[in-house]
Design a protein around this motif. Structure first.
Motif, short mmCIF file in Angstrom:
data_model
loop_
_atom_site.label_atom_id
_atom_site.label_comp_id
_atom_site.label_asym_id
_atom_site.label_seq_id
_atom_site.Cartn_x
_atom_site.Cartn_y
_atom_site.Cartn_z
N ASN A 239 41.51 50.37 26.34
CA ASN A 239 42.39 49.51 27.13
C ASN A 239 42.70 48.25 26.35
OD1 ASN A 239 42.78 50.80 29.76
ND2 ASN A 239 40.56 50.62 29.94
N ALA A 240 43.89 47.70 26.59
CA ALA A 240 44.28 46.44 25.95
C ALA A 240 43.38 45.30 26.43
CB ALA A 240 45.75 46.13 26.25
N VAL A 241 43.11 45.26 27.72
CA VAL A 241 42.23 44.26 28.31
C VAL A 241 40.91 44.95 28.60
CG1 VAL A 241 41.89 42.68 30.26
CG2 VAL A 241 44.16 42.94 29.23
N LYS A 242 39.83 44.33 28.23
CA LYS A 242 38.53 44.99 28.25
C LYS A 242 37.74 44.78 29.54
CE LYS A 242 39.40 46.36 24.17
NZ LYS A 242 39.90 47.70 24.00
N HIS A 243 38.23 43.97 30.44
CA HIS A 243 37.50 43.71 31.68
C HIS A 243 38.42 43.97 32.87
CE1 HIS A 243 39.63 39.98 30.78
NE2 HIS A 243 39.65 39.77 32.07
N PHE A 244 37.81 44.27 33.99
CA PHE A 244 38.55 44.57 35.21
C PHE A 244 38.83 43.27 35.95
CE2 PHE A 244 38.09 46.26 39.78
CZ PHE A 244 39.43 46.60 39.88
N LYS A 245 40.10 42.90 36.00
CA LYS A 245 40.48 41.72 36.76
C LYS A 245 40.80 42.17 38.17
CE LYS A 245 43.22 37.60 36.52
NZ LYS A 245 44.00 36.75 35.66
N TRP A 246 40.14 41.56 39.14
CA TRP A 246 40.27 42.03 40.52
C TRP A 246 40.15 40.88 41.51
CZ3 TRP A 246 35.89 41.47 43.65
CH2 TRP A 246 34.70 41.16 42.97
N GLU A 247 40.53 41.22 42.73
CA GLU A 247 40.34 40.30 43.85
C GLU A 247 39.69 41.07 44.99
OE1 GLU A 247 44.75 40.32 45.85
OE2 GLU A 247 44.41 38.98 44.15
N PRO A 248 38.80 40.43 45.73
CA PRO A 248 38.12 41.14 46.82
C PRO A 248 39.05 41.38 48.01
CG PRO A 248 37.41 38.85 46.75
CD PRO A 248 38.34 39.06 45.58
N ARG A 249 38.93 42.54 48.61
CA ARG A 249 39.60 42.89 49.87
C ARG A 249 38.57 43.61 50.71
NH1 ARG A 249 45.31 43.41 49.15
NH2 ARG A 249 45.80 41.32 48.43
N GLY A 250 37.88 42.88 51.51
CA GLY A 250 36.79 43.46 52.28
C GLY A 250 35.71 43.91 51.31
N LYS A 251 35.36 45.20 51.38
CA LYS A 251 34.34 45.75 50.47
C LYS A 251 34.95 46.29 49.17
CE LYS A 251 31.09 47.02 54.06
NZ LYS A 251 30.27 48.09 54.63
N ARG A 252 36.28 46.27 49.07
CA ARG A 252 36.96 46.85 47.91
C ARG A 252 37.29 45.78 46.88
NH1 ARG A 252 41.85 50.25 49.62
NH2 ARG A 252 41.72 50.75 47.43
N ARG A 253 37.39 46.22 45.62
CA ARG A 253 37.85 45.37 44.52
C ARG A 253 39.23 45.88 44.11
NH1 ARG A 253 33.53 44.86 39.91
NH2 ARG A 253 34.31 46.94 39.47
N LEU A 254 40.26 45.10 44.38
CA LEU A 254 41.63 45.52 44.10
C LEU A 254 42.12 44.96 42.78
CD1 LEU A 254 43.37 45.27 47.58
CD2 LEU A 254 42.36 47.25 46.46
N HIS A 255 42.79 45.81 42.02
CA HIS A 255 43.37 45.49 40.73
C HIS A 255 44.26 44.25 40.82
CE1 HIS A 255 46.76 45.87 37.90
NE2 HIS A 255 45.86 46.30 37.07
N LYS A 256 44.12 43.39 39.85
CA LYS A 256 44.98 42.21 39.71
C LYS A 256 45.52 42.22 38.29
CE LYS A 256 44.89 37.29 40.63
NZ LYS A 256 44.05 36.14 40.87
N LYS A 257 46.82 42.00 38.13
CA LYS A 257 47.44 42.06 36.81
C LYS A 257 46.79 41.06 35.86
CE LYS A 257 51.96 41.94 34.55
NZ LYS A 257 51.77 43.10 33.75
N PRO A 258 46.45 41.49 34.64
CA PRO A 258 45.85 40.56 33.68
C PRO A 258 46.88 39.52 33.22
CG PRO A 258 46.16 42.72 32.67
CD PRO A 258 46.54 42.85 34.11
N SER A 259 46.41 38.33 32.96
CA SER A 259 47.28 37.25 32.50
C SER A 259 47.42 37.30 30.98
CB SER A 259 46.69 35.90 32.90
OG SER A 259 45.49 35.66 32.16
N SER A 260 48.33 36.53 30.45
CA SER A 260 48.48 36.45 28.99
C SER A 260 47.20 35.90 28.36
CB SER A 260 49.68 35.59 28.61
OG SER A 260 49.56 34.30 29.15
N ARG A 261 46.48 35.07 29.09
CA ARG A 261 45.20 34.54 28.59
C ARG A 261 44.15 35.66 28.50
NH1 ARG A 261 41.71 29.73 31.41
NH2 ARG A 261 40.18 29.60 29.76
#
Length: 159
Positions: free
Chosen positions: A42-64
């Motif tokens: 993967n281009a980005v090596k970590h999972f960027k996410w936001e919590p939604r209840g018990k789930r971790r939802l994908h969040k688009k990676p930033s240029s940083r």
């Protein structure tokens, strides 16, 4: 190369092991590409996410996020020296080819990049899973397999 790990990939510590990975595996097989002979990252090596209840939802990676991970990606590409580099989705494509690349406009043909003379852009398999109906999913999947068949031809010509 994909964009970033999803929740399942993050938990497993390996890329493309969730639903998009299973779809990728099936499409590679249909295209005649041996999954065991591919290097997936993967281009980005970590999972960027936001919590939604018990789930971790994908969040688009930033240029940083992309810039922070690029040295690791460049080291991987240098070590692997791919014969064909396949970029799955906009984050992967823009990381390698720059911000002007557009997946739907630029997909389907090889172009040179700093990392590989045969760099190929296509959709990310997760986008196929988000299609609104079965007809769209089937059409999008067929187009994805057609893209991967072009990659298979590039691989054969690179031998």
């Amino acid at each position: 190369m994909g964009e970033q790990p999803g929740d399942r990939e993050d938990r497993a510590g390996r890329p493309f092991v969730g639903p998009a990975g299973k779809l990728l595996d099936r499409a590679l097989e249909e295209a005649g590409i041996d999954r065991q002979e591919t290097y997936v990252t993967n281009a980005v090596k970590h999972f960027k996410w936001e919590p939604r209840g018990k789930r971790r939802l994908h969040k688009k990676p930033s240029s940083r996020d992309i810039a922070a991970c690029k040295p690791w990606l460049e080291a991987e590409l240098q070590a692997i020296a791919p014969r064909v580099l396949v970029l799955l989705g906009s984050t992967a494509a823009q990381t390698i080819l720059g911000s002007k690349v557009r997946v739907l406009r630029d997909r389907g043909h090889a172009m040179p990049s700093e990392y590989c003379q045969k760099t190929f852009v296509t959709v990310h398999p997760s986008s196929l899973l988000r299609a609104p109906d079965e007809e769209s999913r089937d059409r999008n999947y067929a187009e994805f397999v057609a893209d991967l068949k072009k990659v298979a031809r590039l691989l054969r010509s690179a031998d």
